[in-house]
Structures are given as C-alpha cells and as structure tokens.
Design an enzyme around this catalytic site. Structure first.
Site, PDB file in Angstrom:
ATOM      1  N   ASP A  26       0.848  -1.197   0.000  1.00  0.00           N
ATOM      2  CA  ASP A  26       0.000   0.000   0.000  1.00  0.00           C
ATOM      3  C   ASP A  26       0.881   1.244   0.000  1.00  0.00           C
ATOM      4  O   ASP A  26       1.654   1.442   0.935  1.00  0.00           O
ATOM      5  CB  ASP A  26      -0.892  -0.048   1.260  1.00  0.00           C
ATOM      6  CG  ASP A  26      -1.680   1.232   1.438  1.00  0.00           C
ATOM      7  OD1 ASP A  26      -1.908   1.937   0.433  1.00  0.00           O
ATOM      8  OD2 ASP A  26      -2.078   1.521   2.591  1.00  0.00           O
ATOM      9  N   ASP A  30      -4.032   3.923   2.816  1.00  0.00           N
ATOM     10  CA  ASP A  30      -5.463   3.675   3.055  1.00  0.00           C
ATOM     11  C   ASP A  30      -5.713   2.237   3.519  1.00  0.00           C
ATOM     12  O   ASP A  30      -6.864   1.817   3.681  1.00  0.00           O
ATOM     13  CB  ASP A  30      -6.300   4.000   1.799  1.00  0.00           C
ATOM     14  CG  ASP A  30      -6.002   3.063   0.628  1.00  0.00           C
ATOM     15  OD1 ASP A  30      -5.083   2.217   0.740  1.00  0.00           O
ATOM     16  OD2 ASP A  30      -6.692   3.180  -0.400  1.00  0.00           O
ATOM     17  N   ASP A  34      -1.946  -1.198  -3.656  1.00  0.00           N
ATOM     18  CA  ASP A  34      -2.232  -0.462  -4.891  1.00  0.00           C
ATOM     19  C   ASP A  34      -1.087  -0.612  -5.886  1.00  0.00           C
ATOM     20  O   ASP A  34      -0.050  -1.217  -5.584  1.00  0.00           O
ATOM     21  CB  ASP A  34      -2.517   1.015  -4.582  1.00  0.00           C
ATOM     22  CG  ASP A  34      -1.470   1.613  -3.649  1.00  0.00           C
ATOM     23  OD1 ASP A  34      -0.274   1.371  -3.886  1.00  0.00           O
ATOM     24  OD2 ASP A  34      -1.845   2.307  -2.677  1.00  0.00           O
ATOM     25  N   ASP A 103      -5.525 -10.371 -15.159  1.00  0.00           N
ATOM     26  CA  ASP A 103      -6.652 -11.266 -14.889  1.00  0.00           C
ATOM     27  C   ASP A 103      -7.778 -10.867 -15.829  1.00  0.00           C
ATOM     28  O   ASP A 103      -8.052  -9.673 -16.013  1.00  0.00           O
ATOM     29  CB  ASP A 103      -7.091 -11.102 -13.426  1.00  0.00           C
ATOM     30  CG  ASP A 103      -7.476 -12.421 -12.799  1.00  0.00           C
ATOM     31  OD1 ASP A 103      -8.310 -13.124 -13.403  1.00  0.00           O
ATOM     32  OD2 ASP A 103      -6.954 -12.743 -11.721  1.00  0.00           O
ATOM     33  N   ASP A 342      -7.234 -18.015  -3.642  1.00  0.00           N
ATOM     34  CA  ASP A 342      -8.451 -18.758  -3.291  1.00  0.00           C
ATOM     35  C   ASP A 342      -8.164 -19.964  -2.400  1.00  0.00           C
ATOM     36  O   ASP A 342      -9.097 -20.676  -2.011  1.00  0.00           O
ATOM     37  CB  ASP A 342      -9.131 -19.296  -4.560  1.00  0.00           C
ATOM     38  CG  ASP A 342      -9.677 -18.194  -5.443  1.00  0.00           C
ATOM     39  OD1 ASP A 342     -10.020 -17.124  -4.912  1.00  0.00           O
ATOM     40  OD2 ASP A 342      -9.763 -18.418  -6.667  1.00  0.00           O
TER      41      ASP A 342
HETATM   42  C1  NOJ Z   1     -12.184 -17.477  -9.402  1.00  0.00           C
HETATM   43  C2  NOJ Z   1     -11.387 -16.423  -8.711  1.00  0.00           C
HETATM   44  O1  NOJ Z   1     -10.070 -16.868  -8.559  1.00  0.00           O
HETATM   45  C3  NOJ Z   1     -12.087 -16.149  -7.401  1.00  0.00           C
HETATM   46  O2  NOJ Z   1     -11.320 -15.360  -6.529  1.00  0.00           O
HETATM   47  C4  NOJ Z   1     -13.417 -15.519  -7.708  1.00  0.00           C
HETATM   48  O3  NOJ Z   1     -14.160 -15.384  -6.513  1.00  0.00           O
HETATM   49  C5  NOJ Z   1     -14.240 -16.364  -8.685  1.00  0.00           C
HETATM   50  N1  NOJ Z   1     -13.465 -16.920  -9.751  1.00  0.00           N
HETATM   51  C6  NOJ Z   1     -15.323 -15.533  -9.301  1.00  0.00           C
HETATM   52  O4  NOJ Z   1     -14.759 -14.591 -10.183  1.00  0.00           O
END
Ligand code: NOJ
Length: 569
Positions: A26, A30, A34, A103, A342
């Site tokens: 950051d 905040d 970023d 992404d 994730d």
């Molecule tokens: C996969 C992404 O890696 C995850 O973070 C996201 O919540 C879902 N797709 C929906 O976009």
C-alpha cells in the site's frame, strides 16, 4: 525453428508470480494495496528472478468479490490507482525483463457494469440477451421459494438466481448476486470481450489469466441438476466445459491472440476439468490456451465440499499430479501451483507450519518446481507465509466465507465447527497482507490494513529472508535459477517413483543424457527412500533444503528433507 519462433517459446522456461494487489503493498496509507505499491516493490520480484507477474483484478469494481466483479474493464479502480499507473507498471516491468499477465474475468461482470444496467432496464433492451434472464418456474410466482428457474447452487452459497422485481424475471449468477453471468451464446458479447482484450494488448500487456473460463459455455436449456444431497442440484454437467467451450476459446485465440507481434501467454482457470479436458484446452495445435489450472490436486483433502476437512494423503496427491504429468506429457502443458488467492497457504496445508515451517516450505517449492510445466508462486509463498490464526467470524472479510458461515449456522451446524473449517480453508488465509518487514503492519501499510497482518511477521518477512542465504526466499530463487539454467527442469520427461509410499514423494526427470532424481520426505520423521541408491551414488547434489546433505546420498531422508540429484548417462 526460426529465431522468432524460439523467442515465442520463452514461456516454457518461465516462472509466474501472482500478485493479489489488495494485499501486496500500500503506497498511500489507506490500508489497501495499490499499483504504486507494486511498482515500488518490483525489486523484490526481480531479485527472486520471476519472469511473469499475474496481477489479480485492478479494474473498476464495487469490490463485492475483491475486484472479480468488474464494472468497467477499461478503467482502473481508484483504490488501486489509474491507467497511467498501469502504463508505468508495464514499462517498469518490461525494463526489468518481466512480463505482465492480467486477470481476465469474463464469465460475469458486476451488476453495476453499464452492460448489465442496460440489460436490466427492460425486457426489450438490446442488451437483455447479454445475460441469462429467465421467467419464474412455470406456475409459480416470481420471488417465492422454489420459483427459481432451476435448482443450481451458487459457488458462494444459496441459489444462482436473483429475482428482479421490475421485470418479474430472474438473472443467473454462478458467483455472488452482484456477479451476473454473461451470455456467451450472443455473438455481440463475444465481440465486445475480444475488443476489450485487444485494447489491453495494444496497451502492452503480455497475457491473460482467465477466470473460470471453462464456465462460459452453458447448456442454454439450463436444466435442473440431479439432487445428490441437500436442496440443490448438480449444475456441473450443464455449466462446466460446456457444449461450445472449445469453439469459443478457439475463436478468442483467432480474434485476439493470433497475428500479434509477440507471444501472448494464456492460462485458463478450469475447475472441474479432467486431464482429458486439459489436453484439449492446451494442445498447441488446437490454438486455445497455453495451460490451465487443474483443481484436482487441491481437492484431495476435500470431501463433499471444500469445507469438509479430511486428512491429506500423499498417495492421493501424487496420483493426481502424476496423472496430469503423464496426460500432458507429449501434447499440452501443465501449470503448477500449491496455492493462490483462493486457497489456504501451502505450508499450512501440505507442509508443517510449526517446527518445520522453513524446511517444509522449501520442500514444497522443490517438489513443485521440479515438475514439468509452468510453476506459479503466490505472493508470500517465497517467504513461507502461513495461514492466519483467525479468532472469530468478525475477522473474516471474504464473501465466500461469510456466506458459507451464515448458511451453515442457519442450518444448525455447530458454529465452532464452521469456524474450524474457515480457519483451515477460508480464502482470507491467503489474503492477509504481504509481510515485508517486522514493523507493526509488516511494512505493508502506514494505515490500518484491510485484513489483519499475521502476528508471525516479526519473524516471517521479506527483509529478514532476503538477508539470510539459508531462507525460503533464497531457496525459491535457486529453484527459479535452476529452471532457467538447466533445460531438463523445464523440458525433461517425468517419471513418478514410489506411488504407494505415504511419506516419500520421488520422481525422475530426463532430457538427452541428463537425469535428475527428486526425493522428498513429506513427514516429520526420518525415512528411508526405497529407490536405487547405488545408481545415484556418484550423482551431484544440485539442491537440498537441510544445508548439509552428504556428497554421496545413502537413501535416508531427514524430516521434511528434499533433495535434487543430477547425473549424466
Ligand atoms: C475465481 C477467482 O479466482 C475467485 O477469486 C473468484 O471469486 C471467482 N473466480 C469468481 O470470479
């Protein structure tokens, strides 16, 4: 091979580093990471030696799912910076010989994207068909329980359908209700997405990581799924790797990637893809994707859902990864990862984040990076960052965790059990701030971080790790260097050994007259590895994680020891 062709193959020896910008660095206090923070920290990535950065979404977004809900694909969220910052990032990365992979989230948009706002505005709006609108179930009143057009469950709990009072219809959202799914059957949708991708390539980005890309083709009938347990049906046959998926990806390749003056790198996130699917997606001759993320190996410790905790069996993990290595050996290409934004932290899940944290983190890096395919390092993995000791539900921020908690507790599951699952599997484990130094907020921010910093940052941090030649960081640096220098690491054949051994992960790699043996002890006890030790007696030790491996290896492995041996035939 012409020199231009060989240049286009650079990516086969590359290592990718994933930045989750919210939690990386950051610059303005905040509490949220970023782009300027990332630019300021590029030295760290250069020192590590990575070739490509995959940047999780920075586009304009209401941040319902931390940027995976995009309201403008061609602008930057003010939380992260500006388009000028991206231009500067691209230039700074290219100057250092690194490439930027953005992404690409095009299975769905935000419900605040102008496309959806228009689509929602009336049933005869030209963009109505850009999303999946359906009337209530026949004979039922919209908005009443059971009136949803089908019985699919959202990845974030509850139904996939949101009722729209104004039109009386429902729209489909596989993720949150603020992430309506785009209708890829409509050619205008596809053209709009391709135009947006070309715009980013023209701006200088080098590739795309494609979010849940194997969900974009759905069975247009959207039929009910079979109910195996609970209330919801199994949507996967109608949603995953759908009927037109290969057509769409080939079209995207043709419309966006083909004819560019440089190689554009693509990786598809493909939950539910089998090896056979992976082969179709990544066969270079088919011109769809360079590689895909399999989910099979991160499912070996799941029961029915990811929240059911079952112990990890090394044999199961080896069986899956070995199958992908063999399946994609001659045609296609693997991507290799232990964790991302994730997934829980690798060392907490597959290693020992207590007494053997450093050693097991190095072991995991060694095993992964010595497979054939493209390794991905998730921010902080190179420091051996661990899961966070979450106290109560109030400390979680992730929509998936919060929704699961509400649903499970509502159904009467013991809240302590739900919390235990969240602590082990929740996505916020990967999202706590990057640990730069031992100062109060780990050098991540001068403000209040959006997620708490892990208390172990006083010990586990980049400043300490870069100063210590024996750290996890320097082990990862050596692994990356090895891949760049030793062709067998990137390109050699892979043979799994000892598939039934519950403690030892062993395999060989070979290319021309060079052969590598990789042996790793996935346990806190010393073990003997049942391999042909005599054949490797004269081999050179290329890499080890204990710092004092014997010159001639005798087949024994210390707790969490990993060794890479090299011989020539
Ligand atoms: C996969 C992404 O890696 C995850 O973070 C996201 O919540 C879902 N797709 C929906 O976009």
């Amino acid at each position: 091979m012409t020199s231009q062709d060989s240049d286009r193959d650079w990516w086969r020896t590359a290592v990718v580093y994933q930045v989750y910008p919210r939690s990386f660095a950051d610059s303005d206090g905040d509490g949220i990471g970023d782009l300027r923070g990332l630019i300021q920290r590029l030295d760290h990535l250069e020192r590590l030696g990575v070739d490509v950065v995959w940047l999780s979404p920075i586009y304009r977004s209401p941040q319902d799912d931390n940027g995976y809900d995009i309201s403008d694909y061609q602008d930057i969220d003010p939380t992260f910076g500006t388009l000028a910052d991206v231009d500067e990032l691209i230039a700074a990365m290219h100057e250092r010989g690194m490439r930027l992979m953005m992404d690409l989230v095009v299975n769905h948009t935000s419900d605040e994207h102008p496309w959806f706002v228009e689509s929602r505005s009336s049933t005869d709006n030209p963009k109505r068909d850009w999303y999946w609108w359906r009337p209530p179930r026949e004979g039922m009143a919209g908005g009443t329980p059971g009136a949803e057009p089908n019985n699919w469950e959202s990845a974030f709990s509850g139904t996939v359908w949101e009722h729209d009072e104004a039109s009386g219809e429902y729209y489909l959202h596989v993720f949150s209700r603020k992430q309506p799914d785009l209708n890829w059957e409509n050619p205008e949708v596809r053209e709009a997405v391709y135009a947006m991708m070309r715009w980013w390539l023209d701006r200088g980005v080098d590739g795309f990581r494609m979010d849940v890309i194997n969900l974009i083709s759905k069975d247009p009938a959207l039929p009910d799924g079979i109910v195996h347990a609970g209330t919801y049906g199994d949507s996967s046959p109608y949603l995953i790797n759908g009927p037109r998926i290969h057509e769409f990806l080939a079209e995207m390749h043709r419309e966006v990637m083909q004819g560019r003056d440089r190689k554009i790198l693509t990786v598809g996130e493909t939950p539910g893809a089998t090896v056979e699917d992976g082969l179709l997606y990544t066969d270079a001759a088919r011109r769809e994707l360079d590689m895909v993320f399999t989910f099979e190996h991160v499912g070996v410790d799941h029961a029915q859902t990811k929240w059911d905790l079952i112990p990890l069996q090394l044999t199961a993990l080896k069986a899956v990864l070995g199958r992908w290595q063999v399946g994609l050996a001659d045609v296609g290409w693997n991507s290799l990862y232990w964790n991302n934004h994730d997934q829980p932290r690798a060392v907490s899940r597959f290693g020992d984040d207590g007494a053997w944290r450093e050693r097991s983190a190095k072991l995991l890096g060694t095993v992964l990076h010595l497979h054939r395919g493209t390794p991905y390092v998730y921010q902080g993995e190179e420091l051996g960052m661990t899961n966070h000791p979450f106290g109560s539900i109030d400390e979680f921020r992730d929509i998936e965790s919060l929704n699961h908690h509400a649903q499970a507790v509502g159904l009467g599951v013991d809240p302590d059990r739900v919390l235990e699952s969240l602590r082990s599997r929740g996505r916020d484990n990967a999202r706590t701030p990057m640990q730069w130094d031992a100062s109060p907020h780990a050098g991540f921010t001068t403000g209040e971080p959006w997620l708490p910093v892990n208390p172990n940052h006083t010990e586990v941090n980049a400043e300490a790790a870069t100063a210590d030649e024996g750290s996890v960081f320097h082990h990862y640096r050596r692994l990356i260097e090895l891949r760049h220098q030793e062709p067998v690491v990137a390109l050699g054949d892979f043979t799994m050994l000892l598939p039934d051994d519950e403690a030892v992960y062993a395999f060989t790699r070979s290319l021309d007259d060079v052969e590598l043996l990789v042996v790793a002890n996935f346990s806190g006890e010393p073990v003997g590895a049942d391999v042909d030790v005599a054949a490797w007696a004269d081999a050179e030790v290329l890499l080890d994680n204990v710092g004092h491996a014997a010159a001639a290896w005798d087949g024994r492995l210390e707790p969490w020891q990993a060794l890479v041996l090299r011989r020539t035939r």
